[in-house]
Design a protein around this motif. Structure first.
Motif, mmCIF file in Angstrom:
data_model
loop_
_atom_site.group_PDB
_atom_site.id
_atom_site.type_symbol
_atom_site.label_atom_id
_atom_site.label_comp_id
_atom_site.label_asym_id
_atom_site.label_seq_id
_atom_site.Cartn_x
_atom_site.Cartn_y
_atom_site.Cartn_z
ATOM 1 N N ASP A 1 -44.051 -110.297 18.225
ATOM 2 C CA ASP A 1 -43.167 -109.129 18.279
ATOM 3 C C ASP A 1 -43.367 -108.280 19.532
ATOM 4 O O ASP A 1 -42.562 -107.412 19.822
ATOM 5 C CB ASP A 1 -43.344 -108.255 17.029
ATOM 6 C CG ASP A 1 -44.734 -107.654 16.927
ATOM 7 O OD1 ASP A 1 -45.711 -108.382 17.182
ATOM 8 O OD2 ASP A 1 -44.839 -106.463 16.589
ATOM 9 N N GLU B 1 -38.383 -118.667 20.704
ATOM 10 C CA GLU B 1 -38.985 -117.369 20.397
ATOM 11 C C GLU B 1 -38.439 -116.776 19.105
ATOM 12 O O GLU B 1 -37.255 -116.875 18.814
ATOM 13 C CB GLU B 1 -38.705 -116.377 21.529
ATOM 14 C CG GLU B 1 -39.326 -116.746 22.847
ATOM 15 C CD GLU B 1 -38.917 -115.792 23.953
ATOM 16 O OE1 GLU B 1 -38.489 -114.645 23.676
ATOM 17 O OE2 GLU B 1 -39.021 -116.205 25.131
ATOM 18 N N ASN C 1 -39.155 -112.952 16.940
ATOM 19 C CA ASN C 1 -39.822 -111.648 17.025
ATOM 20 C C ASN C 1 -40.692 -111.339 15.813
ATOM 21 O O ASN C 1 -41.516 -110.441 15.865
ATOM 22 C CB ASN C 1 -38.794 -110.529 17.200
ATOM 23 C CG ASN C 1 -38.134 -110.587 18.563
ATOM 24 O OD1 ASN C 1 -38.802 -110.780 19.568
ATOM 25 N ND2 ASN C 1 -36.822 -110.446 18.588
ATOM 26 N N ALA D 1 -43.083 -107.857 23.339
ATOM 27 C CA ALA D 1 -42.369 -108.467 24.466
ATOM 28 C C ALA D 1 -43.297 -108.760 25.642
ATOM 29 O O ALA D 1 -43.126 -109.764 26.344
ATOM 30 C CB ALA D 1 -41.220 -107.566 24.915
#
Length: 137
Positions: free
Chosen positions: A12, A35, A37, A14
């Protein structure tokens, strides 16, 4: 012979995702990164089954569905339970480590503070899984 992997990265943060991509670029590793999150988003990706990852790399501390909850769901699924899941986290809580291994993880890697150490750990982890005979589905 090492092979290119499909890696589901569940993270989560970035900055951590960018750091992971940077390591792969620096090491000239040609793995495909999918990906998510959080665990909830990862489950949607896995249920769609467009791309089944060779390995899953996930953090424990995530919103919605945390890493341990995600692992419990993953390992309860007869189709998905064979995908190796590796924890990549800052948490060295012994109880969490033991719970993850009880559920059935393939590895538990602590994120080191120094970037050079992080690069080394990611390189070793991905080199191993590139050589490993993964269970074919």
């Amino acid at each position: 012979m090492s092979k290119s992997l499909n890696i589901l990265l569940i993270e989560d943060d970035a900055i951590e995702v960018m750091k992971f991509h940077r390591v792969l670029a620096t090491l000239k590793m040609n793995h495909k990164i999918i990906e998510a999150n959080n665990g909830e988003e990862a489950l949607v990706i896995l249920k769609e089954r467009e791309i089944i990852p060779d390995i899953i790399i996930l953090d424990l501390n995530m919103p919605k569905i945390n890493g341990i909850e995600f692992l419990q769901i993953l390992k309860a699924d007869d189709y998905l339970k064979y995908i190796p899941a590796i924890i990549l986290t800052t948490s060295s809580n012994h109880r969490e480590v033991m719970e993850c291994y009880r559920i059935g993880i393939a590895g538990y890697v602590l994120k080191p503070l120094k970037y050079e150490d992080y690069v080394d750990r990611i390189q070793k982890m991905l080199s191993y899984w590139s050589l490993n005979e993964l269970i074919s589905r």
